[in-house]
Write an enzyme that holds these catalytic residues in place. Structure first.
Site, short mmCIF file in Angstrom:
data_model
loop_
_atom_site.label_atom_id
_atom_site.label_comp_id
_atom_site.label_asym_id
_atom_site.label_seq_id
_atom_site.Cartn_x
_atom_site.Cartn_y
_atom_site.Cartn_z
CG LEU A 255 -11.33 -1.12 -3.85
CD1 LEU A 255 -12.08 -0.21 -4.81
CD2 LEU A 255 -11.33 -2.55 -4.35
CG ASP A 256 -4.01 -2.49 -4.23
OD1 ASP A 256 -4.20 -2.97 -3.10
OD2 ASP A 256 -3.38 -3.06 -5.14
CE LYS A 257 -1.98 7.34 -3.08
NZ LYS A 257 -0.72 7.90 -2.63
#
Length: 177
Positions: free
Chosen positions: A13-15
């Site tokens: 997942l994106d940060k």
């Protein structure tokens, strides 16, 4: 060999994005899950809060170009050098006078795809430091959450589903605004 295998994550997942992350706890499971992600036979839905009002279901396409130096992506309607096709489906679940809760399905899964596609539509995610130019951000992170995962489980020989409820920060923002 197998003695040195450690469970590994299959999707990222994106940060500052919350939600479901899949991992393989055996080598066979990791390989099978990884191939499902690679073949795009896993259905992943995200919940996000965007600025402004959206009322219609849409499926949008474009081309994504990644600037690795800035770790930022841009979208164009037409193919440019080194760009990749992207496709995103979204469905509004409800809105207030200034924001909309969306359910989003990635047809393709590219870096920052939901975040940049939302900003491109002039409906950036709340709290997105990279793609929303707002000076004051209403959340400490972008309002993006991987809420649903479904795939055919080859060992169980049936579809399996996983859900993860909206995290507290997003729930509280929706309740108070």
């Amino acid at each position: 060999g197998l003695r040195t295998f450690h469970p590994s994550v299959c999707n990222r997942l994106d940060k500052n994005t919350s939600g479901i992350v899949a991992a393989g706890k055996s080598l066979a499971g990791l390989q099978e899950l990884s191939s499902l992600f690679h073949d795009r036979t896993i259905h992943k839905d995200y919940l996000c809060i965007v600025k402004g009002i959206l009322t219609e279901k849409e499926q949008i396409r474009g081309y994504l170009y990644k600037d690795t130096k800035l770790n930022k992506v841009t979208i164009s309607k037409t193919k440019i050098k080194d760009s990749q096709p992207i496709e995103t489906r979204y469905e509004p679940l409800g809105h207030t006078s200034h924001m909309t809760l969306l359910r989003v399905r990635l047809i393709t899964g590219r870096t920052h795809q939901i975040r940049v596609h939302s900003a491109y539509l002039k409906h950036p995610l709340l709290g997105d430091r990279l793609y929303d130019g707002a000076k004051v951000l209403p959340l400490q992170r972008q309002a993006l959450h991987c809420a649903y995962l479904r795939f055919y489980h080859p060992f169980l020989e049936k579809d399996v589903e996983f859900t993860c409820e909206l995290p507290r920060d997003m729930q509280q923002y929706l309740a108070n605004n």
